[in-house]
Design a protein around this motif. Structure first.
Motif, PDB file in Angstrom:
ATOM      1  N   PHE A  70       0.665  -1.391   0.580  1.00 26.42           N
ATOM      2  CA  PHE A  70       0.104  -0.361   0.280  1.00 26.42           C
ATOM      3  C   PHE A  70       0.941   1.161   0.019  1.00 26.42           C
ATOM      4  CE2 PHE A  70      -2.181   3.560   2.614  1.00 26.42           C
ATOM      5  CZ  PHE A  70      -3.102   3.153   1.032  1.00 26.42           C
ATOM      6  N   LEU A  71       2.337   0.856   0.761  1.00 30.52           N
ATOM      7  CA  LEU A  71       2.940   2.751   1.104  1.00 30.52           C
ATOM      8  C   LEU A  71       3.888   2.812   0.000  1.00 30.52           C
ATOM      9  CD1 LEU A  71       3.636   2.249   4.435  1.00 30.52           C
ATOM     10  CD2 LEU A  71       2.073   4.063   3.928  1.00 30.52           C
ATOM     11  N   PHE A  72       4.151   1.791  -0.840  1.00 30.52           N
ATOM     12  CA  PHE A  72       5.236   2.033  -1.680  1.00 30.52           C
ATOM     13  C   PHE A  72       4.675   1.091  -3.212  1.00 30.52           C
ATOM     14  CE2 PHE A  72       7.644   0.510   2.179  1.00 30.52           C
ATOM     15  CZ  PHE A  72       8.403   1.932   2.236  1.00 30.52           C
ATOM     16  N   GLY A  73       3.537   0.989  -3.431  1.00 31.90           N
ATOM     17  CA  GLY A  73       2.873   0.216  -4.703  1.00 31.90           C
ATOM     18  C   GLY A  73       4.345  -0.074  -5.744  1.00 31.90           C
ATOM     19  N   ARG A  74       4.513  -0.076  -6.868  1.00 31.63           N
ATOM     20  CA  ARG A  74       4.985  -0.736  -7.650  1.00 31.63           C
ATOM     21  C   ARG A  74       6.223  -0.034  -7.609  1.00 31.63           C
ATOM     22  NH1 ARG A  74       2.572  -4.641  -9.570  1.00 31.63           N
ATOM     23  NH2 ARG A  74       0.318  -5.025  -9.697  1.00 31.63           N
ATOM     24  N   MET A  75       6.940   0.896  -6.371  1.00 33.85           N
ATOM     25  CA  MET A  75       7.748   1.275  -6.246  1.00 33.85           C
ATOM     26  C   MET A  75       9.246   0.150  -6.792  1.00 33.85           C
ATOM     27  SD  MET A  75       9.772   4.249  -4.421  1.00 33.85           S
ATOM     28  CE  MET A  75       9.267   3.442  -2.926  1.00 33.85           C
ATOM     29  N   VAL A  76      10.657   0.516  -7.480  1.00 32.06           N
ATOM     30  CA  VAL A  76      11.335  -0.759  -7.685  1.00 32.06           C
ATOM     31  C   VAL A  76      12.663   0.103  -7.232  1.00 32.06           C
ATOM     32  CG1 VAL A  76      12.894  -1.802  -9.227  1.00 32.06           C
ATOM     33  CG2 VAL A  76      10.812  -1.783  -9.132  1.00 32.06           C
ATOM     34  N   VAL A  77      13.840  -0.087  -5.983  1.00 32.15           N
ATOM     35  CA  VAL A  77      14.451   0.351  -5.659  1.00 32.15           C
ATOM     36  C   VAL A  77      14.864  -0.643  -6.085  1.00 32.15           C
ATOM     37  CG1 VAL A  77      15.734   1.252  -3.657  1.00 32.15           C
ATOM     38  CG2 VAL A  77      12.949   1.615  -4.410  1.00 32.15           C
ATOM     39  N   ALA A  78      16.826   0.000  -6.453  1.00 29.71           N
ATOM     40  CA  ALA A  78      18.097  -0.461  -6.675  1.00 29.71           C
ATOM     41  C   ALA A  78      19.062  -0.679  -6.005  1.00 29.71           C
ATOM     42  CB  ALA A  78      18.657  -0.169  -8.069  1.00 29.71           C
ATOM     43  N   VAL A  79      19.556  -1.268  -4.751  1.00 27.21           N
ATOM     44  CA  VAL A  79      20.333  -1.120  -4.471  1.00 27.21           C
ATOM     45  C   VAL A  79      20.758  -2.610  -4.101  1.00 27.21           C
ATOM     46  CG1 VAL A  79      19.027  -0.348  -2.187  1.00 27.21           C
ATOM     47  CG2 VAL A  79      18.920  -2.691  -2.063  1.00 27.21           C
ATOM     48  N   PRO A  80      22.435  -2.148  -3.411  1.00 30.43           N
ATOM     49  CA  PRO A  80      23.312  -3.524  -3.856  1.00 30.43           C
ATOM     50  C   PRO A  80      22.800  -4.873  -2.588  1.00 30.43           C
ATOM     51  CG  PRO A  80      24.619  -1.477  -2.807  1.00 30.43           C
ATOM     52  CD  PRO A  80      23.097  -1.342  -3.261  1.00 30.43           C
ATOM     53  N   LEU A  81      23.352  -6.360  -3.666  1.00 29.63           N
ATOM     54  CA  LEU A  81      23.006  -6.802  -2.745  1.00 29.63           C
ATOM     55  C   LEU A  81      22.464  -7.137  -1.221  1.00 29.63           C
ATOM     56  CD1 LEU A  81      20.984  -9.932  -2.738  1.00 29.63           C
ATOM     57  CD2 LEU A  81      23.620 -11.169  -3.822  1.00 29.63           C
ATOM     58  N   LEU A  82      24.023  -6.316  -0.357  1.00 25.81           N
ATOM     59  CA  LEU A  82      24.452  -7.148   0.761  1.00 25.81           C
ATOM     60  C   LEU A  82      23.269  -6.553   1.238  1.00 25.81           C
ATOM     61  CD1 LEU A  82      25.862  -8.614   2.424  1.00 25.81           C
ATOM     62  CD2 LEU A  82      27.275  -6.103   2.976  1.00 25.81           C
ATOM     63  N   VAL A  83      22.756  -5.273   1.387  1.00 26.52           N
ATOM     64  CA  VAL A  83      22.226  -3.948   2.196  1.00 26.52           C
ATOM     65  C   VAL A  83      21.163  -4.492   1.506  1.00 26.52           C
ATOM     66  CG1 VAL A  83      20.913  -2.058   1.702  1.00 26.52           C
ATOM     67  CG2 VAL A  83      23.888  -1.514   1.157  1.00 26.52           C
ATOM     68  N   MET A  84      20.278  -5.078   0.682  1.00 31.10           N
ATOM     69  CA  MET A  84      18.869  -5.826   0.287  1.00 31.10           C
ATOM     70  C   MET A  84      19.089  -7.016   0.970  1.00 31.10           C
ATOM     71  SD  MET A  84      16.868  -7.884  -2.468  1.00 31.10           S
ATOM     72  CE  MET A  84      18.013  -9.012  -2.193  1.00 31.10           C
ATOM     73  N   LEU A  85      19.764  -8.358   1.868  1.00 34.85           N
ATOM     74  CA  LEU A  85      19.492  -9.571   2.393  1.00 34.85           C
ATOM     75  C   LEU A  85      19.107  -8.739   4.398  1.00 34.85           C
ATOM     76  CD1 LEU A  85      22.279 -11.569   0.847  1.00 34.85           C
ATOM     77  CD2 LEU A  85      19.768 -11.262   1.245  1.00 34.85           C
ATOM     78  N   VAL A  86      20.841  -7.412   4.363  1.00 39.61           N
ATOM     79  CA  VAL A  86      20.299  -7.554   5.445  1.00 39.61           C
ATOM     80  C   VAL A  86      18.705  -6.561   6.450  1.00 39.61           C
ATOM     81  CG1 VAL A  86      21.293  -5.486   7.419  1.00 39.61           C
ATOM     82  CG2 VAL A  86      22.851  -6.853   5.919  1.00 39.61           C
ATOM     83  N   VAL A  87      18.193  -5.920   5.271  1.00 37.24           N
ATOM     84  CA  VAL A  87      17.123  -5.498   5.465  1.00 37.24           C
ATOM     85  C   VAL A  87      15.883  -6.476   5.544  1.00 37.24           C
ATOM     86  CG1 VAL A  87      15.045  -3.827   4.716  1.00 37.24           C
ATOM     87  CG2 VAL A  87      17.733  -2.659   4.261  1.00 37.24           C
ATOM     88  N   LYS A  88      15.883  -7.084   4.325  1.00 34.47           N
ATOM     89  CA  LYS A  88      15.386  -8.174   4.448  1.00 34.47           C
ATOM     90  C   LYS A  88      15.119  -9.401   5.894  1.00 34.47           C
ATOM     91  CE  LYS A  88      13.084  -9.548   0.627  1.00 34.47           C
ATOM     92  NZ  LYS A  88      11.844  -9.494   1.057  1.00 34.47           N
ATOM     93  N   ALA A  89      15.895  -8.963   6.306  1.00 37.13           N
ATOM     94  CA  ALA A  89      15.844 -10.119   7.668  1.00 37.13           C
ATOM     95  C   ALA A  89      16.100  -9.480   8.890  1.00 37.13           C
ATOM     96  CB  ALA A  89      18.097  -9.991   7.671  1.00 37.13           C
ATOM     97  N   GLY A  90      16.458  -7.984   8.885  1.00 34.29           N
ATOM     98  CA  GLY A  90      15.952  -7.601   9.711  1.00 34.29           C
ATOM     99  C   GLY A  90      13.720  -7.618   9.989  1.00 34.29           C
ATOM    100  N   ILE A  91      13.778  -7.402   8.212  1.00 28.86           N
ATOM    101  CA  ILE A  91      11.687  -6.767   8.415  1.00 28.86           C
ATOM    102  C   ILE A  91      11.522  -8.915   8.935  1.00 28.86           C
ATOM    103  CG2 ILE A  91       9.997  -7.305   6.724  1.00 28.86           C
ATOM    104  CD1 ILE A  91      11.597  -5.108   5.435  1.00 28.86           C
ATOM    105  N   MET A  92      12.420  -9.646   8.537  1.00 33.49           N
ATOM    106  CA  MET A  92      11.399 -10.988   8.797  1.00 33.49           C
ATOM    107  C   MET A  92      11.737 -11.207  11.009  1.00 33.49           C
ATOM    108  SD  MET A  92      13.823 -13.679   6.131  1.00 33.49           S
ATOM    109  CE  MET A  92      12.724 -14.834   7.780  1.00 33.49           C
ATOM    110  N   ALA A  93      12.853 -10.661  11.327  1.00 33.02           N
ATOM    111  CA  ALA A  93      12.943 -10.817  12.776  1.00 33.02           C
ATOM    112  C   ALA A  93      11.858 -10.081  13.378  1.00 33.02           C
ATOM    113  CB  ALA A  93      14.442 -10.067  13.244  1.00 33.02           C
TER     114      ALA A  93
END
Length: 134
Positions: A70-93
């Motif tokens: 709802f907040l981001f819609g279909r927005m695509v953000v390009a970030v380094p893989l390591l940053v994405m994995l850290v963010v995903k792990a934080g969201i999971m936690a």
């Protein structure tokens, strides 16, 4: 199954629930591994919390994905893989740790959704995760 339970706990598709459940098992596995390595015993209340949060994690994750969609819609953000994995792990936690608080709201919404409206309206980035009416 009782209609109330079917509309709430049966509200997510089986594939989505199993996928998120398996990803959610990583956190209690890490916690259990830490307690296995150390000579202290895992308290009973913590075992109960590990089980409850693991079972409710898919519902908390569904709520997060709906809110993010709802907040981001279909927005695509390009970030380094390591940053994405850290963010995903934080969201999971975050979702796993707060599942006991987030999931009841999601379950109430799923009940309302399946009682009154069309489940296909709830979309996430991965498509509709709510089951359709039978």
């Amino acid at each position: 199954m009782h209609p109330v339970l079917e509309r709430t706990f049966g509200g997510l598709s089986r594939e989505y629930y199993v996928r998120q459940f398996l990803f959610g098992l990583v956190i209690p596995a890490v916690i259990a591994r830490v307690f296995i390595e150390h000579p202290t015993r895992l308290p009973f209340w913590m075992i109960c919390l590990l089980v409850v949060n693991s079972l409710l994690y898919p519902y908390a994750r569904f709520a997060f994905e709906c809110a993010a969609g709802f907040l981001f819609g279909r927005m695509v953000v390009a970030v380094p893989l390591l940053v994405m994995l850290v963010v995903k792990a934080g969201i999971m936690a975050l979702c796993w740790g707060d599942a006991i608080f987030i999931a009841p709201v999601t379950l109430a919404c799923l009940y309302f959704l399946h009682s009154r409206g069309d489940p296909a309206r709830w979309q996430t980035r991965y498509g509709s995760n709510a089951k359709g009416r039978a």
